[in-house]
Write a protein that holds these residues in place. Structure first.
Motif, short mmCIF file in Angstrom:
data_model
loop_
_atom_site.label_atom_id
_atom_site.label_comp_id
_atom_site.label_asym_id
_atom_site.label_seq_id
_atom_site.Cartn_x
_atom_site.Cartn_y
_atom_site.Cartn_z
N ILE A 1 1.30 -0.86 -0.11
CA ILE A 1 0.21 -0.29 0.12
C ILE A 1 0.83 1.15 -0.16
O ILE A 1 0.45 2.22 -0.95
N LEU A 2 1.89 1.51 0.85
CA LEU A 2 3.03 2.67 0.55
C LEU A 2 3.51 2.93 -0.48
O LEU A 2 3.23 3.57 -0.77
N TYR B 1 2.42 1.79 -3.08
CA TYR B 1 1.80 2.13 -4.24
C TYR B 1 1.76 3.83 -4.22
O TYR B 1 1.23 4.49 -5.41
N LYS B 2 1.08 3.93 -3.49
CA LYS B 2 0.96 5.71 -3.00
C LYS B 2 2.14 6.01 -3.17
O LYS B 2 1.67 7.72 -3.80
N LEU B 3 3.42 5.69 -2.96
CA LEU B 3 4.61 6.11 -2.97
C LEU B 3 5.48 6.22 -4.45
O LEU B 3 6.09 7.86 -4.95
N HIS C 1 4.80 9.30 -6.80
CA HIS C 1 4.59 11.19 -6.31
C HIS C 1 5.47 11.88 -7.42
O HIS C 1 6.82 11.45 -7.18
N ALA D 1 1.66 10.34 2.91
CA ALA D 1 1.77 8.41 1.83
C ALA D 1 0.51 7.99 2.96
O ALA D 1 -0.43 8.10 2.83
N GLU E 1 -2.40 10.05 3.49
CA GLU E 1 -3.26 9.82 2.06
C GLU E 1 -4.09 9.12 1.63
O GLU E 1 -5.41 8.21 1.77
N ILE E 2 -3.50 7.24 3.01
CA ILE E 2 -3.82 5.89 2.78
C ILE E 2 -5.02 5.78 3.99
O ILE E 2 -5.86 5.65 3.60
N ASP F 1 -8.29 7.61 2.22
CA ASP F 1 -8.98 6.74 1.13
C ASP F 1 -9.60 6.17 2.25
O ASP F 1 -11.05 5.33 1.50
#
Length: 108
Positions: A44-45, A47-49, A52, A89, A92-93, A96
């Motif tokens: 998950i981390l 994917y978010k980062l 960027h 991140a 943001e997670i 979400d």
């Protein structure tokens, strides 16, 4: 199940679970140890980062399948710091997941 809002000020504290490991002299590269987390958190981390604009590299590793720790490495450009990008991140997670939870509760 707890109700969470999407306010950044209400993000639960994670400082007890995350340690900064500084193996590099480069201020734009940091490695973090997440205690008692599995590969799901790493995915998950990353994917978010990874998309960027200030993050040049992001990846995680798990030393052994039975180990409950993950190591996350973040390399940023000279405009920001990896710690700030990780904080972004996580927030943001959290937003979400709060949005998903609210929509699931609304639909049931």
């Amino acid at each position: 199940m707890q109700n969470y809002t999407s306010s950044f000020d209400e993000v639960p504290s994670t400082s007890e679970k995350i340690k900064i490991l500084n193996f590099s002299n480069n201020k734009n590269t940091k490695e973090f140890l997440f205690e008692n987390e599995d590969a799901t958190m790493g995915e998950i981390l990353v994917y978010k980062l990874e998309n960027h604009k200030n993050v040049l590299f992001c990846g995680y590793k798990k030393l052994h399948p039975l180990d409950n720790n993950i190591f996350l490495k973040i390399k940023t450009n000279s405009f920001t710091d990896p710690v700030l990008e990780l904080e972004w991140a996580i927030k943001e997670i959290y937003v979400d997941l709060s949005y998903i939870q609210t929509n699931l509760e609304f639909s049931s």
